[in-house]
Design a protein around this motif. Structure first.
Motif, PDB file in Angstrom:
ATOM      1  N   LEU A   1      -7.583  -5.044   4.031  1.00  0.00           N
ATOM      2  CA  LEU A   1      -7.993  -3.673   3.722  1.00  0.00           C
ATOM      3  C   LEU A   1      -9.487  -3.427   3.847  1.00  0.00           C
TER       4      LEU A   1
ATOM      5  N   GLU B   1      -8.527  -4.156  -5.396  1.00  0.00           N
ATOM      6  CA  GLU B   1      -7.310  -4.165  -4.580  1.00  0.00           C
ATOM      7  C   GLU B   1      -6.311  -5.247  -4.967  1.00  0.00           C
TER       8      GLU B   1
ATOM      9  N   HIS C   1     -12.491  -0.268  -4.271  1.00  0.00           N
ATOM     10  CA  HIS C   1     -11.547  -0.360  -5.395  1.00  0.00           C
ATOM     11  C   HIS C   1     -11.123  -1.803  -5.636  1.00  0.00           C
TER      12      HIS C   1
ATOM     13  N   THR D   1       0.830  -1.205   0.000  1.00  0.00           N
ATOM     14  CA  THR D   1       0.000   0.000   0.000  1.00  0.00           C
ATOM     15  C   THR D   1       0.868   1.261   0.000  1.00  0.00           C
TER      16      THR D   1
ATOM     17  N   ALA E   1     -13.490  -6.230  -2.701  1.00  0.00           N
ATOM     18  CA  ALA E   1     -13.369  -4.955  -1.994  1.00  0.00           C
ATOM     19  C   ALA E   1     -14.357  -3.919  -2.523  1.00  0.00           C
TER      20      ALA E   1
ATOM     21  N   THR F   1     -12.926  -1.319   0.305  1.00  0.00           N
ATOM     22  CA  THR F   1     -12.366  -0.011  -0.035  1.00  0.00           C
ATOM     23  C   THR F   1     -13.097   0.666  -1.192  1.00  0.00           C
TER      24      THR F   1
END
Length: 181
Positions: free
Chosen positions: A121, A128, A126, A39, A162, A124
């Motif tokens: 995560l 990922e 998105h 990240t 995600a 999100t």
């Protein structure tokens, strides 16, 4: 949750501490450590640039791995791709399921369940798991080359767990437009 011992052949050199699986040196690191570093690099370079770099590196690594494993285990064709998906799944990245594969057409569809990125995560909004994308084209192209085919492919992540409303990741592999030579 049912726990089990790893299904991977793991050896550790008592002198150097180097781990090997399938005759390849491995690193054993906590998921949060890897994803936090991943990240940080994405934030520094920008996701698009980082994804492009990872695609090329992943493609090359998948080609190499599939070539070595095919030789080591006497595998060919779809067996190589399935072996690769199984080993990726056994290493904690997530569970990779080949939904469809057609070597003659140069196509595949892979479903990703239990993504390490999504576990770390969360939702999100998105895609990922872009780190994995080049792996599928690299594996497919190595298998095609071993069969004498000049067809080459590209992979794309079309969905991530995600993202809102998605429970799994989906990756597709398709032939490059000028791949038939």
């Amino acid at each position: 949750m049912t726990k089990m011992a790893p299904e991977l052949p793991i050896e550790v050199d008592s002198e150097t501490g180097v781990w090997t699986t399938d005759a390849l040196p491995m690193l054993y690191v906590p998921r949060h450590f890897f994803i936090n570093n991943h990240t940080a690099v994405a934030e520094a370079l920008g996701v698009d640039k980082y994804a492009e770099i990872l695609y090329r590196a992943g493609y090359k690594s998948a080609w190499h791995w599939c070539e070595k494993e095919a030789d080591l285990h006497g595998l060919e064709g779809v067996e190589v791709f399935e072996h690769y998906m199984r080993r990726l799944s056994q290493r904690g990245w997530g569970k990779f399921v080949t939904e469809d594969i057609d070597l003659a057409a140069g196509t595949a569809r892979v479903r990703l369940e239990h993504s390490a990125f999504v576990y770390q995560l969360g939702k999100t909004g998105h895609k990922e798991e872009y780190m994995f994308t080049g792996w599928f084209a690299g594996a497919m192209d190595q298998i095609l080359a071993a069969r004498g085919s000049r067809l080459r492919t590209a992979a794309e992540q079309v969905q991530s767990a995600a993202e809102p409303g998605c429970d799994v990741g989906i990756f597709t592999v398709k032939p490059l437009p000028d791949a038939r030579g």
